[in-house]
Write a protein that holds these residues in place. Structure first.
Motif, PDB file in Angstrom:
ATOM      1  N   GLY A 134       0.813  -1.222   0.000  1.00  0.00           N
ATOM      2  CA  GLY A 134       0.000   0.000   0.000  1.00  0.00           C
ATOM      3  C   GLY A 134       0.838   1.259   0.000  1.00  0.00           C
ATOM      4  N   LEU A 135       1.882   1.275   0.834  1.00  0.00           N
ATOM      5  CA  LEU A 135       2.771   2.444   0.891  1.00  0.00           C
ATOM      6  C   LEU A 135       3.480   2.666  -0.435  1.00  0.00           C
ATOM      7  N   PHE A 136       4.019   1.582  -1.001  1.00  0.00           N
ATOM      8  CA  PHE A 136       4.722   1.721  -2.282  1.00  0.00           C
ATOM      9  C   PHE A 136       3.762   2.206  -3.362  1.00  0.00           C
ATOM     10  N   ALA A 137       2.575   1.610  -3.417  1.00  0.00           N
ATOM     11  CA  ALA A 137       1.597   1.966  -4.450  1.00  0.00           C
ATOM     12  C   ALA A 137       1.147   3.418  -4.300  1.00  0.00           C
ATOM     13  N   ALA A 138       0.773   3.811  -3.093  1.00  0.00           N
ATOM     14  CA  ALA A 138       0.271   5.174  -2.862  1.00  0.00           C
ATOM     15  C   ALA A 138       1.358   6.207  -3.155  1.00  0.00           C
ATOM     16  N   PHE A 139       2.578   5.954  -2.661  1.00  0.00           N
ATOM     17  CA  PHE A 139       3.654   6.926  -2.862  1.00  0.00           C
ATOM     18  C   PHE A 139       4.032   7.025  -4.337  1.00  0.00           C
ATOM     19  N   THR A 140       4.090   5.900  -5.027  1.00  0.00           N
ATOM     20  CA  THR A 140       4.452   5.906  -6.448  1.00  0.00           C
ATOM     21  C   THR A 140       3.404   6.653  -7.277  1.00  0.00           C
ATOM     22  N   LEU A 141       2.137   6.434  -6.977  1.00  0.00           N
ATOM     23  CA  LEU A 141       1.078   7.157  -7.697  1.00  0.00           C
ATOM     24  C   LEU A 141       1.150   8.652  -7.406  1.00  0.00           C
ATOM     25  N   PHE A 142       1.362   9.002  -6.130  1.00  0.00           N
ATOM     26  CA  PHE A 142       1.517  10.412  -5.767  1.00  0.00           C
ATOM     27  C   PHE A 142       2.693  11.041  -6.509  1.00  0.00           C
ATOM     28  N   LEU A 143       3.850  10.368  -6.474  1.00  0.00           N
ATOM     29  CA  LEU A 143       5.056  10.895  -7.124  1.00  0.00           C
ATOM     30  C   LEU A 143       4.848  11.050  -8.628  1.00  0.00           C
ATOM     31  N   SER A 144       4.201  10.079  -9.251  1.00  0.00           N
ATOM     32  CA  SER A 144       3.964  10.125 -10.694  1.00  0.00           C
ATOM     33  C   SER A 144       3.094  11.317 -11.079  1.00  0.00           C
ATOM     34  N   ILE A 145       2.027  11.533 -10.333  1.00  0.00           N
ATOM     35  CA  ILE A 145       1.110  12.647 -10.639  1.00  0.00           C
ATOM     36  C   ILE A 145       1.777  13.986 -10.348  1.00  0.00           C
ATOM     37  N   TRP A 146       2.410  14.105  -9.186  1.00  0.00           N
ATOM     38  CA  TRP A 146       3.096  15.349  -8.811  1.00  0.00           C
ATOM     39  C   TRP A 146       4.169  15.704  -9.832  1.00  0.00           C
ATOM     40  N   ALA A 147       5.030  14.740 -10.151  1.00  0.00           N
ATOM     41  CA  ALA A 147       6.136  15.002 -11.086  1.00  0.00           C
ATOM     42  C   ALA A 147       5.616  15.311 -12.489  1.00  0.00           C
ATOM     43  N   HIS A 148       4.564  14.625 -12.919  1.00  0.00           N
ATOM     44  CA  HIS A 148       4.017  14.865 -14.260  1.00  0.00           C
ATOM     45  C   HIS A 148       3.644  16.336 -14.440  1.00  0.00           C
ATOM     46  N   PHE A 149       2.891  16.877 -13.495  1.00  0.00           N
ATOM     47  CA  PHE A 149       2.447  18.270 -13.634  1.00  0.00           C
ATOM     48  C   PHE A 149       3.619  19.251 -13.531  1.00  0.00           C
ATOM     49  N   GLN A 150       4.569  18.955 -12.662  1.00  0.00           N
ATOM     50  CA  GLN A 150       5.761  19.807 -12.546  1.00  0.00           C
ATOM     51  C   GLN A 150       6.567  19.789 -13.847  1.00  0.00           C
ATOM     52  N   ILE A 151       6.809  18.591 -14.355  1.00  0.00           N
ATOM     53  CA  ILE A 151       7.625  18.442 -15.567  1.00  0.00           C
ATOM     54  C   ILE A 151       6.957  19.110 -16.759  1.00  0.00           C
ATOM     55  N   GLU A 152       5.651  18.950 -16.888  1.00  0.00           N
ATOM     56  CA  GLU A 152       4.935  19.605 -17.994  1.00  0.00           C
ATOM     57  C   GLU A 152       5.028  21.125 -17.895  1.00  0.00           C
ATOM     58  N   ALA A 153       4.961  21.667 -16.679  1.00  0.00           N
ATOM     59  CA  ALA A 153       5.074  23.114 -16.482  1.00  0.00           C
ATOM     60  C   ALA A 153       6.468  23.607 -16.874  1.00  0.00           C
ATOM     61  N   TYR A 154       7.502  22.853 -16.481  1.00  0.00           N
ATOM     62  CA  TYR A 154       8.872  23.261 -16.814  1.00  0.00           C
ATOM     63  C   TYR A 154       9.177  23.048 -18.301  1.00  0.00           C
ATOM     64  N   LYS A 155       8.540  22.063 -18.901  1.00  0.00           N
ATOM     65  CA  LYS A 155       8.697  21.864 -20.342  1.00  0.00           C
ATOM     66  C   LYS A 155       8.151  23.086 -21.093  1.00  0.00           C
ATOM     67  N   ALA A 156       7.015  23.592 -20.640  1.00  0.00           N
ATOM     68  CA  ALA A 156       6.431  24.790 -21.256  1.00  0.00           C
ATOM     69  C   ALA A 156       7.386  25.974 -21.131  1.00  0.00           C
ATOM     70  N   LEU A 157       8.067  26.105 -19.973  1.00  0.00           N
ATOM     71  CA  LEU A 157       9.050  27.184 -19.805  1.00  0.00           C
ATOM     72  C   LEU A 157      10.267  26.969 -20.708  1.00  0.00           C
ATOM     73  N   TRP A 158      10.702  25.714 -20.839  1.00  0.00           N
ATOM     74  CA  TRP A 158      11.820  25.388 -21.728  1.00  0.00           C
ATOM     75  C   TRP A 158      11.504  25.796 -23.167  1.00  0.00           C
ATOM     76  N   LEU A 159      10.278  25.562 -23.582  1.00  0.00           N
ATOM     77  CA  LEU A 159       9.887  25.889 -24.959  1.00  0.00           C
ATOM     78  C   LEU A 159       9.773  27.395 -25.185  1.00  0.00           C
ATOM     79  N   GLN A 160       9.791  28.179 -24.104  1.00  0.00           N
ATOM     80  CA  GLN A 160       9.765  29.636 -24.233  1.00  0.00           C
ATOM     81  C   GLN A 160      11.161  30.245 -24.337  1.00  0.00           C
TER      82      GLN A 160
END
Length: 195
Positions: free
Chosen positions: A103-129
C-alpha cells in the motif's frame, strides 16, 4: 497454483525495485540538457536577469523541483526495499505488514507520478519559451552545447508508465494472494467437516 503465484510475486517485487531505480536515475538526468545549454548563459546566478538568452532562467527555476524529485525518488527506492525487508516477495501467506508495504509503495508511487508529471509539464512549457535563436548564437559564440530537444521532459511518460505498471502488478498480486488464501481456507474447512 501457490507455486506459480509465489514465483510471480518475486518478479513483481523486482519490477517494483527496478521501476524505483529507473525513477531515481531519471531524477539525476532530467536536468542534463538544461545544464549543458543554459548554465553558462546566466553570468550572475544571484541576478537571473543577467542573461544573453531570454528564458534561460528555467534552469534555475527547476532547481528546487529537482532536489525534491531526487529526495522523493530515494524514498521510492526505500519503499521498494521494504517489500523485500518484510518478505513480500516470498511469503506464502501475507500478513498486515505485507499489505502495508504494498500500500505504501503503491500510494507513494502514484503520488510521485502525478506530482512530477504536472511539474515536468510546467517546466517543459518554460523550456519551450527559451529564445532558441539567441541560444544557438550564444552556443556558436562560446562553443557550448545547443539543443532544442524536449527528450528529458518527454521521457517521463515512459518512466512513470513503468512505475505505474509496477504498482498495478503489485496490486494484482495482492488480489491474487487473497483469492488463493480464501480458497485454501475453504479447502481446510471442507477437510475438517469431512473428517
Amino acid at each position: 497454483m501457490y507455486r506459480k503465484q509465489m514465483k510471480l510475486q518475486k518478479i513483481f517485487c523486482l519490477i517494483a525495485l527496478a521501476a524505483s531505480v529507473v525513477v531515481f536515475i531519471y531524477s539525476l538526468g532530467i536536468m542534463t540538457d538544461l545544464y549543458d545549454c543554459l548554465f553558462i548563459t546566466i553570468f550572475d546566478p544571484t541576478d537571473l536577469s543577467s542573461t544573453m538568452v531570454e528564458g534561460s532562467q528555467v534552469y534555475y527555476y527547476m532547481q528546487d523541483f529537482n532536489k525534491a524529485f531526487l529526495s522523493r525518488s530515494i524514498i521510492m527506492i526505500i519503499l521498494a526495499c521494504l517489500l523485500f525487508i518484510l518478505n513480500t516477495d516470498k511469503r506464502r501467506r501475507y500478513y498486515i505488514a505485507n499489505y502495508i508495504s504494498v500500500g505504501l509503495f503503491a500510494a507513494f508511487t502514484l503520488f510521485l507520478s502525478i506530482w512530477a508529471h504536472f511539474q515536468i509539464e510546467a517546466y517543459k512549457a518554460l523550456w519551450l519559451q527559451v529564445d532558441f535563436a539567441a541560444l544557438k548564437e550564444f552556443a556558436e559564440m562560446f562553443k557550448s552545447t545547443y539543443t532544442e530537444s524536449t527528450f528529458w521532459f518527454d521521457i517521463h511518460y515512459c518512466v512513470f508508465g513503468f512505475a505505474i505498471i509496477a504498482v498495478g502488478l503489485l496490486v494484482f498480486n495482492v488480489y491474487w494472494k487473497i483469492c488463493l488464501m480464501k480458497e485454501e481456507q475453504r479447502l481446510i474447512k471442507e477437510g475438517k467437516e469431512v473428517a
